[in-house]
Motif scaffolding. Structure first.
Motif, PDB file in Angstrom:
ATOM      1  N   TRP A 145       0.653  -1.197  -0.103  1.00  0.00           N
ATOM      2  CA  TRP A 145       0.022  -0.088  -0.026  1.00  0.00           C
ATOM      3  C   TRP A 145       0.733   1.245   0.134  1.00  0.00           C
ATOM      4  O   TRP A 145       0.420   2.435  -0.358  1.00  0.00           O
ATOM      5  CB  TRP A 145      -1.176   0.146   1.235  1.00  0.00           C
ATOM      6  CG  TRP A 145      -1.994  -1.061   1.157  1.00  0.00           C
ATOM      7  CD1 TRP A 145      -1.702  -2.079   1.901  1.00  0.00           C
ATOM      8  CD2 TRP A 145      -3.070  -1.322   0.350  1.00  0.00           C
ATOM      9  NE1 TRP A 145      -2.893  -2.992   1.571  1.00  0.00           N
ATOM     10  CE2 TRP A 145      -3.916  -2.726   0.549  1.00  0.00           C
ATOM     11  CE3 TRP A 145      -3.598  -0.622  -0.683  1.00  0.00           C
ATOM     12  CZ2 TRP A 145      -4.794  -2.894  -0.053  1.00  0.00           C
ATOM     13  CZ3 TRP A 145      -4.414  -0.829  -1.446  1.00  0.00           C
ATOM     14  CH2 TRP A 145      -5.249  -2.349  -1.155  1.00  0.00           C
ATOM     15  N   ALA A 146       2.058   1.213   0.549  1.00  0.00           N
ATOM     16  CA  ALA A 146       3.114   2.214   0.283  1.00  0.00           C
ATOM     17  C   ALA A 146       3.357   2.906  -0.924  1.00  0.00           C
ATOM     18  O   ALA A 146       3.718   4.012  -1.316  1.00  0.00           O
ATOM     19  CB  ALA A 146       4.233   1.936   1.082  1.00  0.00           C
ATOM     20  N   LEU A 147       3.101   1.979  -1.759  1.00  0.00           N
ATOM     21  CA  LEU A 147       3.477   2.406  -3.195  1.00  0.00           C
ATOM     22  C   LEU A 147       2.116   2.644  -4.156  1.00  0.00           C
ATOM     23  O   LEU A 147       2.196   3.181  -5.296  1.00  0.00           O
ATOM     24  CB  LEU A 147       4.172   1.164  -4.074  1.00  0.00           C
ATOM     25  CG  LEU A 147       5.362   0.580  -3.398  1.00  0.00           C
ATOM     26  CD1 LEU A 147       6.146  -0.579  -4.454  1.00  0.00           C
ATOM     27  CD2 LEU A 147       6.385   1.836  -3.149  1.00  0.00           C
ATOM     28  N   LEU A 148       0.948   2.221  -3.431  1.00  0.00           N
ATOM     29  CA  LEU A 148      -0.298   2.324  -4.283  1.00  0.00           C
ATOM     30  C   LEU A 148      -1.094   3.653  -3.657  1.00  0.00           C
ATOM     31  O   LEU A 148      -1.781   4.354  -4.571  1.00  0.00           O
ATOM     32  CB  LEU A 148      -1.221   1.032  -4.063  1.00  0.00           C
ATOM     33  CG  LEU A 148      -0.678  -0.271  -4.445  1.00  0.00           C
ATOM     34  CD1 LEU A 148      -1.518  -1.356  -4.309  1.00  0.00           C
ATOM     35  CD2 LEU A 148      -0.210  -0.142  -5.938  1.00  0.00           C
ATOM     36  N   LEU A 149      -1.111   3.913  -2.394  1.00  0.00           N
ATOM     37  CA  LEU A 149      -2.290   5.024  -1.685  1.00  0.00           C
ATOM     38  C   LEU A 149      -1.597   6.305  -2.055  1.00  0.00           C
ATOM     39  O   LEU A 149      -2.179   7.209  -2.151  1.00  0.00           O
ATOM     40  CB  LEU A 149      -2.367   4.610  -0.375  1.00  0.00           C
ATOM     41  CG  LEU A 149      -3.164   3.372  -0.064  1.00  0.00           C
ATOM     42  CD1 LEU A 149      -3.688   3.162   1.138  1.00  0.00           C
ATOM     43  CD2 LEU A 149      -4.286   3.401  -1.112  1.00  0.00           C
ATOM     44  N   PRO A 150      -0.279   6.500  -1.510  1.00  0.00           N
ATOM     45  CA  PRO A 150       0.391   8.152  -2.013  1.00  0.00           C
ATOM     46  C   PRO A 150       0.267   8.363  -3.258  1.00  0.00           C
ATOM     47  O   PRO A 150       0.158   9.753  -3.397  1.00  0.00           O
ATOM     48  CB  PRO A 150       1.683   7.775  -1.324  1.00  0.00           C
ATOM     49  CG  PRO A 150       1.876   6.705  -0.335  1.00  0.00           C
ATOM     50  CD  PRO A 150       0.874   5.669  -1.047  1.00  0.00           C
ATOM     51  N   THR A 151       0.404   7.844  -4.204  1.00  0.00           N
ATOM     52  CA  THR A 151       0.198   7.978  -5.754  1.00  0.00           C
ATOM     53  C   THR A 151      -1.185   7.691  -6.111  1.00  0.00           C
ATOM     54  O   THR A 151      -1.242   7.435  -7.379  1.00  0.00           O
ATOM     55  CB  THR A 151       1.333   7.711  -6.385  1.00  0.00           C
ATOM     56  OG1 THR A 151       1.250   6.157  -6.270  1.00  0.00           O
ATOM     57  CG2 THR A 151       2.637   8.118  -5.751  1.00  0.00           C
ATOM     58  N   ALA A 152      -2.208   7.605  -5.487  1.00  0.00           N
ATOM     59  CA  ALA A 152      -3.561   7.205  -5.866  1.00  0.00           C
ATOM     60  C   ALA A 152      -4.414   7.944  -6.772  1.00  0.00           C
ATOM     61  O   ALA A 152      -5.155   7.621  -7.650  1.00  0.00           O
ATOM     62  CB  ALA A 152      -4.558   6.762  -4.704  1.00  0.00           C
ATOM     63  N   LEU A 153      -3.787   9.391  -6.983  1.00  0.00           N
ATOM     64  CA  LEU A 153      -4.577  10.453  -7.767  1.00  0.00           C
ATOM     65  C   LEU A 153      -3.633  11.326  -8.283  1.00  0.00           C
ATOM     66  O   LEU A 153      -2.781  11.969  -7.461  1.00  0.00           O
ATOM     67  CB  LEU A 153      -5.795  10.963  -7.112  1.00  0.00           C
ATOM     68  CG  LEU A 153      -6.559  12.195  -7.718  1.00  0.00           C
ATOM     69  CD1 LEU A 153      -7.137  11.440  -8.872  1.00  0.00           C
ATOM     70  CD2 LEU A 153      -7.518  12.901  -6.949  1.00  0.00           C
ATOM     71  N   SER A 154      -3.473  11.445  -9.527  1.00  0.00           N
ATOM     72  CA  SER A 154      -2.640  12.458 -10.284  1.00  0.00           C
ATOM     73  C   SER A 154      -3.602  13.721 -10.667  1.00  0.00           C
ATOM     74  O   SER A 154      -4.637  13.605 -11.397  1.00  0.00           O
ATOM     75  CB  SER A 154      -1.990  11.884 -11.475  1.00  0.00           C
ATOM     76  OG  SER A 154      -1.514  12.973 -12.304  1.00  0.00           O
TER      77      SER A 154
END
Length: 298
Positions: A145-154
């Motif tokens: 999740w550390a790679l998925l959630l912080p960049t979940a929206l551009s």
């Protein structure tokens, strides 16, 4: 008279000659590094070290790829990267559409204010250390999740998608759907999404490339090797090969290891970029249309 009118003038012919020449030179400049990297990856390490590879492979060899795939961590990291890319892209596309569609509706109260809030985050952020502390306090360190959630929206992709919705989904279509009894979710699912294939393919490609190439966040947040994506594993292989060549005492062994390290660089580039190069032709037909409509209209 008609044929002379349709024939090219002398100025048009010179323009076409200059234009085609320039485009051909540009194609060579862009294409040659790709051909060189691929040819070097299939060449003998001695030929690569001696700089003998110019266009075609010299002394055809699969030694570089054998060295890459000999490490069991590579196959595992490929599966991990595919998982990150698929899951992350699904999350990204879902959140982007969920944010972009309401903001494209002219009847949304406070739409301009909300867009200002979103746009503010494009120019100002908390920075690296606050972001790391946030991820740590949420107990996301050393988890996928550390790679998925912080960049979940551009936000940039969301703005492009919002502009596409505003340009291609007319208000009359919404009114017709409401008369037929569609609520907002049904209208989004059955009307908006089927008409938004180009922009969906574009943002999916953007997000997929970002997830496949992610390196810094994995280096920052992950400690377990089993969670490493492909880019991080390939980096470790390259570092190990360079360190082993520097630690060798015998000059012949040092030269051999140095040649293998040079060959590995090109093999690693091909392994890391080949999946994206195979996927891109399938979404290319949507790419130009989606970018042009999403970026210029509205």
């Amino acid at each position: 008279m008609e044929s002379s009118f349709l024939s090219e003038s002398r100025g048009d012919r010179w323009f076409n000659i200059i234009n085609y020449t320039f485009m051909a030179l540009l194609l060579i400049i862009v294409l040659y590094p790709v051909i060189f990297v691929v040819s070097s990856s299939f060449s003998n390490k001695d030929a690569v070290s001696a700089g003998q590879v110019l266009l075609w492979p010299v002394g055809f060899s699969l030694e570089g790829y054998q060295a890459v795939f000999r490490d069991p961590a590579v196959l595992r990291s490929i599966a991990v990267s595919i998982g990150y890319t698929v899951a992350g892209t699904l999350i990204n596309v879902t959140l982007t559409i969920m944010a972009a569609y309401p903001l494209s509706r002219r009847d949304l109260w406070g739409r301009n204010w909300l867009m200002g809030v979103f746009a503010f985050t494009m120019f100002f952020s908390g920075g690296l250390i606050p972001t790391y502390l946030l991820v740590k306090n949420l107990d996301l360190l050393n988890t996928p999740w550390a790679l998925l959630l912080p960049t979940a929206l551009s936000i940039w992709n969301m703005v492009i998608t919002r502009t596409y919705f505003m340009a291609t989904i007319p208000d009359e279509l919404l009114e017709a759907g409401q008369i037929d009894g569609c609520n907002d979710l049904i209208f989004l699912w059955k009307v908006v999404l089927p008409l938004s294939g180009p922009i969906t393919a574009v943002i999916a490609l953007y997000y997929g490339v970002e997830h496949w190439n992610q390196y810094f966040n994995a280096l920052l947040y992950l400690k377990e090797p089993k969670l490493y994506p492909l880019q991080l594993v390939l980096r470790e292989i390259l570092i190990r090969s360079q360190m082993s060549s520097e630690m060798m005492g015998d000059s012949a062994q040092m030269a051999e290891q140095a040649g293998l390290a040079n060959l590995l660089k090109y093999s690693l580039i091909v392994v890391a970029t080949a999946p994206l190069m195979l996927v891109y032709p399938y979404v290319q037909r949507f790419f130009v249309r989606g970018v042009m409509i999403g970026a210029l209209k509205g």
